[in-house]
Design a protein around this motif. Structure first.
Motif, PDB file in Angstrom:
ATOM      1  N   LEU A  14      23.822  51.124  -3.901  1.00 24.77           N
ATOM      2  CA  LEU A  14      23.547  51.472  -2.506  1.00 24.77           C
ATOM      3  C   LEU A  14      23.041  50.241  -1.752  1.00 24.77           C
ATOM      4  O   LEU A  14      22.319  49.416  -2.311  1.00 24.77           O
ATOM      5  N   PRO A  15      23.416  50.118  -0.484  1.00 26.16           N
ATOM      6  CA  PRO A  15      23.030  48.949   0.320  1.00 26.16           C
ATOM      7  C   PRO A  15      21.641  49.111   0.941  1.00 26.16           C
ATOM      8  O   PRO A  15      21.135  50.230   1.027  1.00 26.16           O
ATOM      9  N   ALA A  56      27.493  45.136   6.627  1.00 22.33           N
ATOM     10  CA  ALA A  56      26.346  45.910   6.146  1.00 22.33           C
ATOM     11  C   ALA A  56      26.608  46.406   4.726  1.00 22.33           C
ATOM     12  O   ALA A  56      25.680  46.711   3.983  1.00 22.33           O
ATOM     13  N   PHE A  57      27.881  46.521   4.360  1.00 24.20           N
ATOM     14  CA  PHE A  57      28.238  46.911   2.984  1.00 24.20           C
ATOM     15  C   PHE A  57      29.666  46.471   2.707  1.00 24.20           C
ATOM     16  O   PHE A  57      30.405  46.103   3.628  1.00 24.20           O
ATOM     17  N   SER A  84      30.542  49.965  -3.224  1.00 23.47           N
ATOM     18  CA  SER A  84      29.850  50.961  -2.408  1.00 23.47           C
ATOM     19  C   SER A  84      30.590  52.296  -2.376  1.00 23.47           C
ATOM     20  O   SER A  84      30.066  53.266  -1.842  1.00 23.47           O
ATOM     21  N   ASN A  85      31.799  52.340  -2.930  1.00 23.60           N
ATOM     22  CA  ASN A  85      32.496  53.616  -3.152  1.00 23.60           C
ATOM     23  C   ASN A  85      32.546  54.537  -1.926  1.00 23.60           C
ATOM     24  O   ASN A  85      32.381  55.754  -2.058  1.00 23.60           O
ATOM     25  N   VAL A  86      32.777  53.963  -0.735  1.00 20.27           N
ATOM     26  CA  VAL A  86      32.822  54.794   0.473  1.00 20.27           C
ATOM     27  C   VAL A  86      34.253  55.260   0.744  1.00 20.27           C
ATOM     28  O   VAL A  86      35.152  54.448   0.972  1.00 20.27           O
ATOM     29  N   TYR A  87      34.423  56.577   0.722  1.00 21.36           N
ATOM     30  CA  TYR A  87      35.714  57.181   1.091  1.00 21.36           C
ATOM     31  C   TYR A  87      35.620  57.653   2.532  1.00 21.36           C
ATOM     32  O   TYR A  87      34.783  58.511   2.852  1.00 21.36           O
ATOM     33  N   LYS A  88      36.444  57.080   3.411  1.00 14.73           N
ATOM     34  CA  LYS A  88      36.458  57.543   4.804  1.00 14.73           C
ATOM     35  C   LYS A  88      37.477  58.659   4.917  1.00 14.73           C
ATOM     36  O   LYS A  88      38.642  58.498   4.534  1.00 14.73           O
ATOM     37  N   CYS A 145      15.068  50.054   8.868  1.00 15.10           N
ATOM     38  CA  CYS A 145      15.140  49.178   7.700  1.00 15.10           C
ATOM     39  C   CYS A 145      16.453  48.412   7.759  1.00 15.10           C
ATOM     40  O   CYS A 145      17.353  48.766   8.529  1.00 15.10           O
ATOM     41  N   GLY A 146      16.569  47.367   6.981  1.00 16.60           N
ATOM     42  CA  GLY A 146      17.819  46.627   6.872  1.00 16.60           C
ATOM     43  C   GLY A 146      18.360  46.184   8.222  1.00 16.60           C
ATOM     44  O   GLY A 146      17.593  45.848   9.141  1.00 16.60           O
ATOM     45  N   MET A 147      19.673  46.194   8.387  1.00 18.48           N
ATOM     46  CA  MET A 147      20.287  45.671   9.612  1.00 18.48           C
ATOM     47  C   MET A 147      20.076  46.579  10.821  1.00 18.48           C
ATOM     48  O   MET A 147      20.040  46.098  11.949  1.00 18.48           O
ATOM     49  N   THR A 148      19.947  47.895  10.588  1.00 19.22           N
ATOM     50  CA  THR A 148      19.662  48.768  11.743  1.00 19.22           C
ATOM     51  C   THR A 148      18.230  48.543  12.214  1.00 19.22           C
ATOM     52  O   THR A 148      17.946  48.634  13.403  1.00 19.22           O
TER      53      THR A 148
END
Ligand SMILES: O=C1O[C@H]([C@@H](O)CO)C(O)=C1O
Length: 488
Positions: free
Chosen positions: A308-309, A324-325, A353-357, A475-478
């Motif tokens: 996870l990022p 961001a990922f 990151s295994n993101v399925y859109k 947190c992070g970039m946001t």
């Protein structure tokens, strides 16, 4: 069918739907409870669930509405397992090279309470050979009932590792609800419960009223090294300390998978449950394998192990932040010649990151394919849990899924659920509609397995998400984005 509809930031998944809540911070979850049923909540960061961060969440039917069954009273059982080693040490071992596996839990718990033979551990307690425990701490949970009544038992499992089997001496159970959905009622004398699942069963207290009766919860799917958890069904006015006359019911043999399958196959939708759309636009096959990455043991999905990022996906996707990922498209399938009955030929894997859109409002089928782990003749149970949706369970099968298995899908009365198991060396097919704007985790609910990478992330209609609370983005970039926008 759409938990957290309109509040995807209140789903609680660190790095996916929100930033983790820092120590001493307060975060208020606001969401609509739009479906009655038996649920639970838990921390979704690291392995905090195994550390005890969980509780029951029971949603009653709205005023003026009725359940489709009658009962005189209800009892609530939240099941879990317990390790003596703290979760930081567990996580460290799981990420170490070579793997230091956590082993089996020391106790199973019913509503936070369990049995443990402390004298076995006396040598572990410094300066003491005796077992220090407060009075009553290990006493079985008492379930007070009146004779000749019907009770609804709400049962959920938030175990870290263990798959469970529950039985009550001499009492048959009528299963009526699973994961907040009504099922076609059926009777059993014992039932399997996997981590992430919930059920309601009805029991009738029609046994000899002069006795109390054992309720017992034992381990399935792994060689049990943990004693069963016990509760007492206490027929009033008997004393709760009157021990039942016979021994607690014994769980079926841990690897009697035929028994487990026969229970799962009996779970079908109650009449009136919405039916699945007939034409999926996409079929994603997810192969579950145990792998190695730089000498560490991992679990991978289509050969990618989830990491996870630092910036939660919901924010980075909604605000289209760059880098961001790793947004490379993960595979939809796995090699045609992959032999699920054998350890991987090439066990080396990668992280991603295994993101399925998913196309918003599209119907998607997912085939969860189990396989042999790293050792020969080992394939384990994995309960897969989907956030943000209920899905229809269309079918199960042994061995590798083949195209023609689609013809055997149950489209008539498939149960709606949010957690479903894949049996050793088997596959499970589910269908859902990607109609809930947000970013949703889909993962093995065994906490060490998720920690070792066993999950994917689904994103749909993220551009439709509005008014993300700032507290979820800090947190992070946001977090940087918020600071830039607000500094002069
Ligand atoms: O993830 C796991 O690792 C161990 C074993 O495969 C390696 O020790 C085990 O039983 C798991 O479920």
């Amino acid at each position: 069918l759409r938990p957290q509809l309109g509040t995807p930031w209140a789903d609680g998944t660190a790095s996916i739907s929100q930033c983790a809540i820092d120590p001493e911070e307060t975060f208020i979850y606001e969401f609509k409870v739009d479906k009655p049923g038996t649920y639970f909540y838990h921390g979704h960061y690291g392995m905090q669930r195994a550390a005890g961060l969980y509780g029951s969440l029971i949603v009653d039917v709205a005023d003026g509405e009725k359940e489709p069954f009658d009962y005189d009273g209800e009892l609530n059982l939240l099941l879990s397992d317990w390790y003596h080693q703290n979760v930081q040490a567990q996580m460290l071992g799981l990420s170490s090279k070579p793997l230091r596996w956590i082993g089996e839990p020391q106790s199973l718990l019913i509503n936070g309470r369990g049995q443990y033979n402390c004298s076995l551990a006396a040598h572990l307690i410094p300066g003491s050979r005796t077992c220090k425990r407060r009075r009553g701490e290990c006493e079985p949970v008492v379930l007070r009932v009146l004779p000749n009544k019907t009770y609804r038992l709400r049962i959920a499992s938030t175990t870290s590792l263990s798959s469970l089997n529950l039985a009550i001496e001499h009492h048959k159970m009528m299963v009526v609800e699973a994961d907040g959905n009504y099922v076609e009622p059926f009777f059993v004398f014992d039932m399997d419960i996997y981590s992430g699942e919930s059920y309601s069963v009805l029991i009738t207290t029609d046994q000899a009223p002069s006795s109390n009766y054992w309720l017992s919860v034992g381990v399935r799917g792994r060689l049990p090294q943990t004693q069963p958890a016990l509760a007492i069904l206490n027929y009033q006015p008997n004393s709760p300390s009157k021990l039942p006359s016979s021994k607690p019911p014994i769980a079926p043999t841990w690897n009697d998978y035929a028994h487990s399958k026969s229970f799962s196959y009996k779970i079908l939708a109650r009449q009136g449950t919405p039916k699945p759309p007939t034409n999926p636009v996409r079929q994603i096959a997810l192969l579950n394998t145990q792998n190695k990455i730089n000498g560490c043991t991992k679990w991978s999905i289509n050969n990618i192990s989830l990491v996870l990022p630092p910036t939660p996906y919901l924010g980075s996707m909604r605000y289209r932040l760059k880098n961001a990922f790793d947004d490379r498209k993960p595979p939809e399938n796995f090699a045609k010649d992959y032999d699920v009955m054998k350890p991987p030929k090439n066990p080396s894997s990668i992280q991603g990151s295994n993101v399925y859109k998913l196309e918003f409002n599209s119907t998607v089928d997912v085939i969860l394919q189990n396989a042999n782990a790293l050792s020969y003749n080992v394939s384990e149970i994995h309960p897969w849990h989907l956030h943000g949706h209920d899905f229809w369970v269309l079918g199960y099968g042994d061995g590798r899924f083949s195209k023609k298995d689609v013809t055997k899908f149950n489209l008539r009365n498939p149960p709606l659920r949010n957690t479903v198991v894949i049996f050793p060396y088997g596959w499970t097919a589910i269908r859902f509609v990607a109609d809930n704007p947000g970013v949703w985790a889909f993962h093995c609910h065994i906490e060490p397995h998720l920690h070792m990478g066993m999950g994917v992330v689904l994103a749909e209609g993220v551009e439709l998400v509005n008014k993300i609370p700032k507290e979820t983005l800090a947190c992070g970039m946001t977090g940087k984005m918020l600071m830039r926008n607000h500094l002069p």
